[in-house]
Design a protein around this motif. Structure first.
Motif, PDB file in Angstrom:
ATOM      1  N   TYR A   1      14.409  40.987  89.417  1.00 47.10           N
ATOM      2  CA  TYR A   1      13.130  40.447  88.946  1.00 47.10           C
ATOM      3  C   TYR A   1      13.269  40.125  87.464  1.00 47.10           C
ATOM      4  O   TYR A   1      13.916  40.858  86.699  1.00 47.10           O
ATOM      5  CB  TYR A   1      12.022  41.481  89.161  1.00 47.10           C
ATOM      6  N   GLU A   2      12.654  39.013  87.025  1.00 47.47           N
ATOM      7  CA  GLU A   2      12.720  38.615  85.627  1.00 47.47           C
ATOM      8  C   GLU A   2      11.342  38.187  85.126  1.00 47.47           C
ATOM      9  O   GLU A   2      10.511  37.704  85.896  1.00 47.47           O
ATOM     10  CB  GLU A   2      13.719  37.474  85.423  1.00 47.47           C
ATOM     11  N   ASP A   3      11.121  38.383  83.829  1.00 45.90           N
ATOM     12  CA  ASP A   3       9.857  38.029  83.182  1.00 45.90           C
ATOM     13  C   ASP A   3      10.192  37.357  81.861  1.00 45.90           C
ATOM     14  O   ASP A   3      10.795  37.982  80.975  1.00 45.90           O
ATOM     15  CB  ASP A   3       9.007  39.277  82.953  1.00 45.90           C
TER      16      ASP A   3
ATOM     17  N   ASP B   1       6.409  30.138  80.547  1.00 48.81           N
ATOM     18  CA  ASP B   1       5.998  31.459  81.027  1.00 48.81           C
ATOM     19  C   ASP B   1       6.353  31.553  82.507  1.00 48.81           C
ATOM     20  O   ASP B   1       5.824  30.788  83.329  1.00 48.81           O
ATOM     21  CB  ASP B   1       4.495  31.655  80.820  1.00 48.81           C
TER      22      ASP B   1
ATOM     23  N   SER C   1       7.563  34.520  85.664  1.00 49.40           N
ATOM     24  CA  SER C   1       7.940  35.836  86.161  1.00 49.40           C
ATOM     25  C   SER C   1       8.089  35.742  87.667  1.00 49.40           C
ATOM     26  O   SER C   1       7.293  35.069  88.340  1.00 49.40           O
ATOM     27  CB  SER C   1       6.895  36.896  85.795  1.00 49.40           C
TER      28      SER C   1
ATOM     29  N   TYR D   1      13.103  39.469  80.027  1.00 41.46           N
ATOM     30  CA  TYR D   1      13.485  40.775  80.566  1.00 41.46           C
ATOM     31  C   TYR D   1      13.877  40.598  82.027  1.00 41.46           C
ATOM     32  O   TYR D   1      13.266  39.803  82.757  1.00 41.46           O
ATOM     33  CB  TYR D   1      12.330  41.779  80.465  1.00 41.46           C
ATOM     34  N   SER D   2      14.890  41.325  82.459  1.00 42.17           N
ATOM     35  CA  SER D   2      15.307  41.246  83.855  1.00 42.17           C
ATOM     36  C   SER D   2      15.926  42.573  84.275  1.00 42.17           C
ATOM     37  O   SER D   2      16.459  43.326  83.449  1.00 42.17           O
ATOM     38  CB  SER D   2      16.327  40.114  84.068  1.00 42.17           C
TER      39      SER D   2
ATOM     40  N   TYR E   1      14.832  31.329  87.620  1.00 40.28           N
ATOM     41  CA  TYR E   1      13.912  30.568  86.765  1.00 40.28           C
ATOM     42  C   TYR E   1      12.976  29.701  87.597  1.00 40.28           C
ATOM     43  O   TYR E   1      12.526  28.645  87.155  1.00 40.28           O
ATOM     44  CB  TYR E   1      14.672  29.704  85.755  1.00 40.28           C
TER      45      TYR E   1
ATOM     46  N   GLU F   1       8.882  34.661  78.603  1.00 42.27           N
ATOM     47  CA  GLU F   1       7.786  34.005  77.890  1.00 42.27           C
ATOM     48  C   GLU F   1       8.314  33.405  76.597  1.00 42.27           C
ATOM     49  O   GLU F   1       9.078  34.036  75.876  1.00 42.27           O
ATOM     50  CB  GLU F   1       6.668  35.004  77.580  1.00 42.27           C
TER      51      GLU F   1
END
Length: 567
Positions: free
Chosen positions: A276-278, A316, A318, A254-255, A344, A280
């Motif tokens: 911002y990115e998350d 993982d 974020s 997600y970003s 990343y 997993e």
């Protein structure tokens, strides 16, 4: 919408996953069919054909092989007020005459269709591809379109994407899209051969075979109406899900962020973005045999899940991302964009240059760093940029560019070269890919030269663990690196004949294949002659020599002669 995958890889869950993939692929095919208008209301040009070829091959550590290849297919162009695109398909049946033939059936297809369902509001894109890819991690393999080995797998992929575009007065534009993609791999797994083998080379038995997968992505963008604005901006949110049958792998990303640009002059624009990115990436643990120390495979050669081990987190991350750069467009024929920043969790760069002169000279340079998998490369946009992976094999018809497993003598589309530096692997990897292509099209002569570079830094490598260890350290696998150069020259010898020459020099480092390093040289030639209005004769000859460190060098050669009838 999130596809369900069973928590264990028993027969029932694999069957469910396979049915899910076939169902999604069926949706793509149905959408493509529905989007094709009737001939009464559309300019639709279809060119079916049949072909027959005699092929012989020989090489080091291989017995001589020969087969008769019968094929049929079509290419179609669509051009209407609301629908445009191209669809092509070719099926080849290889009939063995002597020697061992690994792949008897080959499907090659490419489809890209775009429809405007509601004027200036609702669009629908759909497409798909079928082609052969390399199944191990040995980087860029031979450019020989007649290559016939156990390292190839038939891949089917497709996507469907509805999108909405709405102008908000003269202030901004809102755009949203959802893409559903499916990949199905016909790749039987080889048996395990040596105790303690943990690498991903086919000789180790585990291999890096691709599994069926479903990928979804959704995004929404609000951007200023550019026109002649000095300052432009955009806000974007995006989510990506990938579900892979093998080991119930799940990727979630997600970003959200924005971009701001300042036009310094008509030719120069400064660009900056951030957000911002998350991300997993998880998967189940492999079940190992306590006696042999090897993974315990089921009757179909798939990994089985250890019910006593927890799911593993392969990747993982974020955090914030950003980049800054500029876009320079001195003319309509030339554009250059460069960005540098962080994504990343490490430095990230992007470069894109395109130039086309009035004299037929074309120059393209591109470099980008992404976090991806093979399935997502086939079915999704990459950093918002449409990526065309390997185009399918065949002869160009009606202006439709087709690219064989490496090369297509009739194709002027070099973009297929970029994707071929990726071999099949279910792992997620950070990819650094660069390409420089120079080509020139004259009245009777066309030539091109391409320099390519690809480095993959694995972030999961299937998380293969030994029975006595929690997991293997990532340093065991390291990086794959491929670089080289390819050249092509094609002559048109009058109105009836054509002659082409190809050459490739590639250096491959295989981190997932026992740390091997290979140097490969391939050369080939093709000749075609129109025998009548509908009938064309063709012949080809290819040779490949591979120098392998710590292994025996090998060579192979193929020759073919055939005819093709266009209706």
């Amino acid at each position: 919408m999130e596809a369900d995958v069973g928590v264990t890889m028993n027969g029932g869950s694999r069957e469910t996953g396979h049915c899910r993939t076939l169902a999604a692929t069926g949706v793509v095919v149905s959408m493509l069919t529905a989007m094709v208008p009737s001939s009464a209301y559309a300019d639709v040009e279809v060119n079916p054909f049949v072909s027959l070829r005699q092929v012989v091959a020989d090489g080091t550590r291989r017995e001589g092989r020969g087969w008769l290849e019968a094929g049929a297919g079509f290419a179609a162009l669509l051009d209407t007020n609301r629908v445009d695109g191209n669809i092509s398909y070719r099926y080849n049946r290889r009939i063995s005459e002597f020697g061992d033939i690994k792949s008897r059936n080959r499907h090659n297809a490419n489809a890209n269709v775009r429809a405007e369902l509601i004027d200036d509001f609702l669009m629908l894109n759909a497409g798909g591809t079928a082609s052969q890819y390399t199944t191990d991690a040995r980087g860029f393999n031979a450019t020989n379109p007649d290559d016939e080995s156990s390292n190839q797998t038939q891949i089917f992929s497709g996507y469907v994407e509805p999108s909405v575009l709405q102008r908000i007065g003269d202030f901004a534009t809102f755009q949203s899209r959802y893409r559903l993609g499916a990949v199905s791999a016909d790749s039987p797994r080889e048996g395990l051969t040596s105790p303690g083998s943990i690498g991903l080379d086919p000789s180790d038995g585990i291999g890096s075979r691709l599994s069926d997968s479903i990928t979804q992505t959704a995004s929404a963008t609000l951007a200023s109406t550019r026109a002649t604005n000095t300052i432009n901006w955009s806000l974007t949110a995006q989510g990506t899900h990938e579900d892979v049958d093998q080991l119930n792998q799940k990727y979630r990303g997600y970003s959200a962020g924005g971009e701001l640009s300042f036009r310094v002059s008509r030719k120069l624009e400064l660009i900056g973005s951030g957000g911002y990115e998350d991300i997993e990436n998880t998967q189940d643990s492999i079940l190992f045999d306590e006696e042999t120390g090897l993974p315990d495979l089921d009757e179909n050669g798939h990994f089985q899940i250890d019910p006593e081990m927890p799911r593993r987190t392969a990747y993982d991350f974020s955090g914030a991302y950003w980049n800054a750069g500029f876009r320079y467009t001195p003319s309509r024929r030339t554009s250059f964009e460069f960005r540098a920043g962080e994504r990343y969790g490490s430095a990230n760069f992007f470069l894109d240059f395109n130039h086309r002169s009035r004299g037929g000279m074309s120059v393209r340079a591109n470099f980008q760093q992404t976090l991806n998998s093979f399935s997502r490369l086939l079915t999704l946009y990459e950093n918002g940029i449409p990526v065309g992976m390997t185009r399918v094999g065949g002869t160009s018809q009606l202006g439709v560019p087709l690219c064989a497993f490496g090369i297509d003598p009739a194709s002027e589309d070099e973009s297929c070269m970029f994707g071929l530096t990726q071999s099949l692997t279910p792992a997620t990897f950070k990819s650094d890919r660069g390409l420089l292509t120079v080509s020139r099209a004259l009245e009777a002569l066309t030539w091109s030269a391409t320099v390519f570079y690809d480095k993959r830094r694995y972030v999961d490598s299937q998380q293969l663990q030994a029975p006595t260890e929690a997991e293997l350290p990532a340093s065991v696998f390291g990086d794959d690196e491929t670089f080289g150069v390819r050249g092509r020259v094609a002559f048109r010898l009058g109105e009836l004949q054509s002659l082409g020459f190809d050459t490739l020099l590639a250096r491959n480092s295989y981190a997932l294949s026992s740390g091997r390093k290979d140097t490969q040289f391939t050369i080939g030639t093709q000749y075609s002659r129109r025998l009548s209005r509908h009938l064309t004769g063709n012949a080809s000859l290819y040779g490949t020599h591979r120098i392998s460190e710590n292994r025996e060098d090998s060579s192979s050669a193929t020759a073919s002669v055939g005819v093709r009838y266009n209706f």
